[in-house]
Design an enzyme around this catalytic site. Structure first.
Site, PDB file in Angstrom:
ATOM      1  N   LYS A 280       5.751  95.529   0.976  1.00 22.63           N
ATOM      2  CA  LYS A 280       6.160  94.334   1.249  1.00 22.63           C
ATOM      3  C   LYS A 280       6.490  93.213  -0.092  1.00 22.63           C
ATOM      4  O   LYS A 280       7.494  92.703  -0.059  1.00 22.63           O
ATOM      5  CB  LYS A 280       4.889  93.549   2.032  1.00 22.63           C
ATOM      6  CG  LYS A 280       4.634  93.962   3.274  1.00 22.63           C
ATOM      7  CD  LYS A 280       4.239  95.058   3.876  1.00 22.63           C
ATOM      8  CE  LYS A 280       4.231  95.526   5.191  1.00 22.63           C
ATOM      9  NZ  LYS A 280       3.036  96.252   5.774  1.00 22.63           N
TER      10      LYS A 280
ATOM     11  N   ASP B 145      -7.658  94.408   1.781  1.00 20.52           N
ATOM     12  CA  ASP B 145      -6.281  94.929   1.939  1.00 20.52           C
ATOM     13  C   ASP B 145      -5.262  93.787   1.896  1.00 20.52           C
ATOM     14  O   ASP B 145      -5.034  92.951   2.743  1.00 20.52           O
ATOM     15  CB  ASP B 145      -6.043  95.548   3.315  1.00 20.52           C
ATOM     16  CG  ASP B 145      -4.846  95.997   3.833  1.00 20.52           C
ATOM     17  OD1 ASP B 145      -3.842  95.792   2.998  1.00 20.52           O
ATOM     18  OD2 ASP B 145      -4.465  96.320   5.085  1.00 20.52           O
TER      19      ASP B 145
ATOM     20  N   TRP C 240      -3.966  94.523  11.841  1.00 21.72           N
ATOM     21  CA  TRP C 240      -4.161  95.504  10.484  1.00 21.72           C
ATOM     22  C   TRP C 240      -5.447  95.827  10.398  1.00 21.72           C
ATOM     23  O   TRP C 240      -5.950  96.924   9.910  1.00 21.72           O
ATOM     24  CB  TRP C 240      -3.195  95.026   9.528  1.00 21.72           C
ATOM     25  CG  TRP C 240      -1.790  95.390   9.454  1.00 21.72           C
ATOM     26  CD1 TRP C 240      -0.542  94.541   9.542  1.00 21.72           C
ATOM     27  CD2 TRP C 240      -1.235  96.539   9.398  1.00 21.72           C
ATOM     28  NE1 TRP C 240       0.194  95.094   9.596  1.00 21.72           N
ATOM     29  CE2 TRP C 240       0.218  96.383   9.694  1.00 21.72           C
ATOM     30  CE3 TRP C 240      -1.626  97.929   9.462  1.00 21.72           C
ATOM     31  CZ2 TRP C 240       0.994  97.594   9.585  1.00 21.72           C
ATOM     32  CZ3 TRP C 240      -0.800  98.947   9.471  1.00 21.72           C
ATOM     33  CH2 TRP C 240       0.553  98.950   9.606  1.00 21.72           C
TER      34      TRP C 240
HETATM   35  C1  LIG Z   1       2.294  97.259   6.251  1.00 22.51           C
HETATM   36  C2  LIG Z   1       0.691  97.094   6.159  1.00 22.51           C
HETATM   37  C3  LIG Z   1       0.039  98.170   6.081  1.00 22.51           C
HETATM   38  C4  LIG Z   1       0.462  99.578   6.183  1.00 22.51           C
HETATM   39  O1  LIG Z   1       1.170  99.993   5.106  1.00 22.51           O
HETATM   40  P1  LIG Z   1       1.977 101.303   5.083  1.00 22.51           P
HETATM   41  O2  LIG Z   1       2.652 101.532   3.845  1.00 22.51           O
HETATM   42  O3  LIG Z   1       3.084 101.388   6.178  1.00 22.51           O
HETATM   43  O4  LIG Z   1       0.937 102.419   5.239  1.00 22.51           O
HETATM   44  C5  LIG Z   1      -1.601  97.998   5.888  1.00 22.51           C
HETATM   45  N1  LIG Z   1      -1.930  96.693   5.908  1.00 22.51           N
HETATM   46  C6  LIG Z   1      -1.373  95.589   5.858  1.00 22.51           C
HETATM   47  C7  LIG Z   1      -1.950  94.439   5.793  1.00 22.51           C
HETATM   48  C8  LIG Z   1       0.166  95.619   6.141  1.00 22.51           C
HETATM   49  O5  LIG Z   1       0.936  94.723   6.217  1.00 22.51           O
END
Ligand SMILES: *Cc1c(COP(=O)(O)O)cnc(C)c1O
Length: 359
Positions: free
Chosen positions: A195, A171, A101
């Protein structure tokens, strides 16, 4: 039979939240309509928005030095919005590559700013020592430093924080609200909601107000932090139903005892699963202990020819979405805040039984 959903994202929501949403589906707050059918500028929705921000500030102990934004475009939307807002001419943005990611964030950032990547996932010695922020070879100056404290796919979590004079951007899509953090150690935290917060599409941004004066690059108005802060995340129509569900998740978390309490549960849940895997000759997880994610537990069967049977039988047992990410293979159990400990127990029981039957 109880069903437990281990999907990495979109992930399961707390059952109590879904039940409340179901009850309110046709009649929210006595209005006779669903919350998604009313104006975002109505007093009822504005009250919801304000309460949700207060709850999130309380849960994460966010000071008035930070703006809290509810935005569109999920985590990946922020991959673009961060460089667009934080770009500084003649400075480089530094991206720490600790997994799939964070590397994805770097690829997107390169479109909008001068960015360099520092690879810290080289685990030559199998020790993952390079994941320790203190050891990162950071340049003395940067427009900002971006990293991902929880690598959802690799199952890596970085618990220590980064210290630097440049703004620190994190992030936290897959570990926000899962453990206590000191927000003051960050300048910008963002998270796609899918999540640990609510439905996909929504993104939460916690940004130091002092950063809002950065000009950045040309950008779409809906990605403009300063504009969104000024308009209280209502420059255009926000994703109102997602916002409502996020607000309910925040209330649910407070009722659980807040982040400190959920962190204890998360430690207990993750330990149960990792201990079982470590004590087995049949399954393995290769991430060094200090950097194992409490949210995403990848594991592999030593005999990969049993993968199909494992997935079919676990599904039969009500344990859903255990297939690993296509880039790393194997299995992955995502065990976010909404996963009850009973789900982990059911998974461990199943894994034990499967091992007995196939070893
Ligand atoms: C799932 C995820 C993303 C992307 O999220 P979206 O909502 O699909 O754009 C970005 N960074 C991390 C760490 C993730 O787990």
């Amino acid at each position: 039979m109880s069903v437990y959903n281990f999907c990495a994202g979109p992930a399961s929501l707390p059952r109590a939240v879904l039940e409340k949403a179901q009850k309110e589906f046709l009649d929210w707050q006595g209005l006779g309509v669903n919350v998604m059918e009313i104006s975002h500028r109505s007093s009822e929705f504005i009250a919801l928005a304000e309460q949700s921000e207060r709850d999130l500030r309380e849960l994460m102990n966010i000071s008035d030095d930070y703006a809290v934004l509810f935005m569109h475009g999920g985590g990946r939307g922020q991959f673009a919005a961060v460089p667009q807002n934080l770009h500084v001419a003649n400075k480089q943005a530094v991206y720490i590559n600790s997994g799939i990611w964070s590397d994805g964030a770097f690829s997107e950032a390169q479109k909008f700013t001068d960015a360099i990547e520092i690879n810290v996932r080289d685990d030559k010695n199998g020790e993952f020592n390079c994941l320790t922020p203190e050891l990162w070879p950071l340049p003395s100056d940067a427009s900002y430093i971006h990293y991902c404290p929880n690598e959802t796919i690799d199952g890596i979590e970085i618990f220590d924080t980064v210290k630097h004079s440049a703004p620190i951007v994190a992030d936290m899509s897959s570990n926000i609200l899962s453990r206590e953090i000191d927000v003051n150690q960050f300048d910008l935290i963002y998270a796609g909601a899918q999540k640990n917060i609510g439905p996909s599409g929504l993104a939460i941004v916690i940004v130091k107000k002092s950063l809002l004066s950065r000009e950045g690059t040309e950008k779409p108005s809906i990605f403009d932090y300063a504009l969104e802060a000024k308009k209280e995340s209502m420059y255009n129509t926000p994703p109102t139903y997602s916002w409502y569900l996020a607000a309910e998740v925040f209330k649910w978390l407070k009722a659980q005892g807040g982040v400190a309490a959920i962190e204890q549960q998360n430690i207990e849940k993750a330990s149960l699963l990792y201990d079982f895997i470590d004590n087995s000759q049949f399954y393995k997880n290769t991430v060094a202990r200090n950097f194992r994610s409490r949210m995403n537990v990848p594991f592999w069967l030593n005999d990969e020819s049993l993968n199909k049977a494992f997935l079919a039988e676990s599904k039969q047992a009500g344990l859903l979405a255990l297939e690993g990410h296509r880039m790393v293979g194997g299995m992955r159990a995502s065990i976010y805040n909404a996963m009850p400990i009973d789900g982990i127990k059911a998974l461990v029981d199943f894994m034990h039984k499967f091992e007995q039957e196939h070893k």
